[in-house]
Write a protein that holds these residues in place. Sequence first.
Motif, PDB file in Angstrom:
ATOM      1  N   GLU A   1      -2.776  13.137 -10.047  1.00 20.32           N
ATOM      2  CA  GLU A   1      -2.419  11.759  -9.692  1.00 20.32           C
ATOM      3  C   GLU A   1      -1.455  11.697  -8.518  1.00 20.32           C
ATOM      4  O   GLU A   1      -0.521  12.492  -8.403  1.00 20.32           O
ATOM      5  N   GLY A   2      -1.686  10.718  -7.668  1.00 20.52           N
ATOM      6  CA  GLY A   2      -0.746  10.366  -6.619  1.00 20.52           C
ATOM      7  C   GLY A   2      -0.259   8.954  -6.844  1.00 20.52           C
ATOM      8  O   GLY A   2      -1.063   8.046  -7.078  1.00 20.52           O
ATOM      9  N   SER A   3       1.041   8.751  -6.786  1.00 21.51           N
ATOM     10  CA  SER A   3       1.641   7.448  -7.099  1.00 21.51           C
ATOM     11  C   SER A   3       2.346   6.874  -5.879  1.00 21.51           C
ATOM     12  O   SER A   3       3.239   7.506  -5.314  1.00 21.51           O
ATOM     13  N   ILE A   4       1.940   5.682  -5.477  1.00 19.85           N
ATOM     14  CA  ILE A   4       2.564   4.942  -4.384  1.00 19.85           C
ATOM     15  C   ILE A   4       3.268   3.739  -4.996  1.00 19.85           C
ATOM     16  O   ILE A   4       2.654   2.967  -5.743  1.00 19.85           O
ATOM     17  N   PHE A   5       4.532   3.558  -4.701  1.00 24.72           N
ATOM     18  CA  PHE A   5       5.314   2.526  -5.377  1.00 24.72           C
ATOM     19  C   PHE A   5       5.053   1.110  -4.854  1.00 24.72           C
ATOM     20  O   PHE A   5       5.180   0.143  -5.590  1.00 24.72           O
ATOM     21  N   ILE A   6       4.720   0.993  -3.567  1.00 26.18           N
ATOM     22  CA  ILE A   6       4.555  -0.338  -2.979  1.00 26.18           C
ATOM     23  C   ILE A   6       3.165  -0.471  -2.353  1.00 26.18           C
ATOM     24  O   ILE A   6       2.839   0.208  -1.382  1.00 26.18           O
ATOM     25  N   ALA A   7       2.347  -1.324  -2.926  1.00 17.93           N
ATOM     26  CA  ALA A   7       1.039  -1.687  -2.348  1.00 17.93           C
ATOM     27  C   ALA A   7       0.985  -3.213  -2.316  1.00 17.93           C
ATOM     28  O   ALA A   7       1.476  -3.847  -1.386  1.00 17.93           O
ATOM     29  N   GLY A   8       0.441  -3.820  -3.377  1.00 19.10           N
ATOM     30  CA  GLY A   8       0.434  -5.277  -3.450  1.00 19.10           C
ATOM     31  C   GLY A   8       1.828  -5.875  -3.455  1.00 19.10           C
ATOM     32  O   GLY A   8       2.027  -7.026  -3.031  1.00 19.10           O
ATOM     33  N   ALA A   9       2.819  -5.099  -3.907  1.00 17.27           N
ATOM     34  CA  ALA A   9       4.203  -5.591  -3.896  1.00 17.27           C
ATOM     35  C   ALA A   9       4.681  -5.859  -2.475  1.00 17.27           C
ATOM     36  O   ALA A   9       5.541  -6.725  -2.254  1.00 17.27           O
ATOM     37  N   GLY A  10       4.115  -5.135  -1.501  1.00 22.16           N
ATOM     38  CA  GLY A  10       4.447  -5.400  -0.107  1.00 22.16           C
ATOM     39  C   GLY A  10       3.926  -6.753   0.347  1.00 22.16           C
ATOM     40  O   GLY A  10       4.598  -7.486   1.086  1.00 22.16           O
ATOM     41  N   VAL A  11       2.723  -7.094  -0.103  1.00 24.74           N
ATOM     42  CA  VAL A  11       2.147  -8.396   0.216  1.00 24.74           C
ATOM     43  C   VAL A  11       2.958  -9.505  -0.456  1.00 24.74           C
ATOM     44  O   VAL A  11       3.198 -10.570   0.125  1.00 24.74           O
ATOM     45  N   GLN A  12       3.403  -9.236  -1.690  1.00 31.70           N
ATOM     46  CA  GLN A  12       4.267 -10.204  -2.378  1.00 31.70           C
ATOM     47  C   GLN A  12       5.564 -10.428  -1.603  1.00 31.70           C
ATOM     48  O   GLN A  12       6.050 -11.559  -1.502  1.00 31.70           O
ATOM     49  N   TRP A  13       6.123  -9.367  -1.067  1.00 30.45           N
ATOM     50  CA  TRP A  13       7.351  -9.461  -0.269  1.00 30.45           C
ATOM     51  C   TRP A  13       7.126 -10.340   0.964  1.00 30.45           C
ATOM     52  O   TRP A  13       7.953 -11.196   1.299  1.00 30.45           O
ATOM     53  N   LEU A  14       5.981 -10.154   1.628  1.00 26.73           N
ATOM     54  CA  LEU A  14       5.657 -10.976   2.799  1.00 26.73           C
ATOM     55  C   LEU A  14       5.548 -12.453   2.425  1.00 26.73           C
ATOM     56  O   LEU A  14       5.970 -13.328   3.177  1.00 26.73           O
ATOM     57  N   ARG A  15       4.973 -12.696   1.254  1.00 27.41           N
ATOM     58  CA  ARG A  15       4.754 -14.077   0.811  1.00 27.41           C
ATOM     59  C   ARG A  15       6.027 -14.735   0.289  1.00 27.41           C
ATOM     60  O   ARG A  15       6.388 -15.842   0.699  1.00 27.41           O
ATOM     61  N   ASP A  16       6.735 -14.033  -0.605  1.00 25.95           N
ATOM     62  CA  ASP A  16       7.823 -14.657  -1.345  1.00 25.95           C
ATOM     63  C   ASP A  16       9.181 -14.562  -0.641  1.00 25.95           C
ATOM     64  O   ASP A  16      10.003 -15.472  -0.749  1.00 25.95           O
ATOM     65  N   ARG A  17       9.411 -13.456   0.073  1.00 27.17           N
ATOM     66  CA  ARG A  17      10.699 -13.262   0.726  1.00 27.17           C
ATOM     67  C   ARG A  17      10.665 -13.634   2.205  1.00 27.17           C
ATOM     68  O   ARG A  17      11.568 -14.276   2.720  1.00 27.17           O
TER      69      ARG A  17
END
Length: 402
Positions: A210-226
Amino acid sequence: RATGVPIHNAIVWQDRRTAPFCDALRDAGHGPAITAKTGLLIDPYFSATKVNWLLDNVPGARVRAQNGELLFGTMDSYLIWKLTGGSAHMTDATNAARTMLYDIVQGCWDHEICGILDVPQAMLPEVRDCASEFGSTCLFGGNIAILGVAGDQQAATIGQACFTSGMLKSTYGTGCFALMNTGNSLVKSKNGLLGTIAYQFDGKPTYALEGSIFIAGAGVQWLRDRMKFFKKAPETEKIIKSLKNNSDVYLVPAFTGLGAPYWDSNSRGVLSGLTRDTGPKEIIRATVESVAYQTYDLFEAMKHDGLRPRLVKVDGGMVTNNWFSQFLSDVVNVGVLRPKVKETTALGAAFMAGLQIGVYKSLKDISKNWALDKKFSPKMKNSSRTKFLKGWSKAIKRTLIN
């Protein structure tokens, strides 16, 4: 244990408060033994150090735990506890494997690691197969059996019908998680990937890399919400398509550190290549692109571990963006298969329950239900791919300087 009342707020997987403790564990030389038993690297991502933090920081918690008054579990075990009215404190092998307390080779909670982390084993739930009897609930009327339990990404692996060694899925939700089925072999990565249990039936685990990336859709959320760059995530596809190229702008979304293959808890996000022409559109594209680049890093690590991805099944909210799915295929240079059912985690849980109750007779029977929505094949010129990846490599190096 007596009331089911939480002693503290839940601590999510992205929380990094235990990074100093993880550093201390590594400095004390515990890394190799923990990795050999759990398949994991010491990192705040996993719940073991969070349990230690709770016991040390909630007044009276350690004494209560030692007296057998407290229970610990990942979210699945808490839900089972609540659904069954406190009669079942259970988890499955895949969720247990994510705690950094479970020996995935011997198939049990590890006494030595629990001692190092100072976590009383009496707190821990009973571990069962993914398809098993986990009690029953009357909360929805009638007596309803709970028959299928798995971790988020493992359930998605089942939902994607990745039942053959070498099959690979990558989920793009809050983070990104790529799992390759390695069958009976627990691959010990030398390139920053994790060994884990993909699923377990009849007491026999099937392993995954397994490879784990912490920020994927959360980056899009940041663009939208913050950042307030748009109101709804689907708008990103149209915005990105309005640009001719990425203008050499790169975002490394190390908002909570970097996961695989770098595992740097202290790194933070870097936005590079800015000029006076850079605006919200370029930053949006850089954020979405970063998920494909991070996936490339995972696939390269798999190659260096001797496993070459040939096709990848994708799921999660981000893959509904056709531009992203095509760009992903271009960057990783393999075919990308998007299924008709995008929420494969829920589907996988349903498959496990169906297997336990007899709706499905075998994993092969489950595989017949997987259906393709669209295939994306690489179209990008090698020269363009190389240019993009060189820019990403420079941005990563700037991030890791810290």
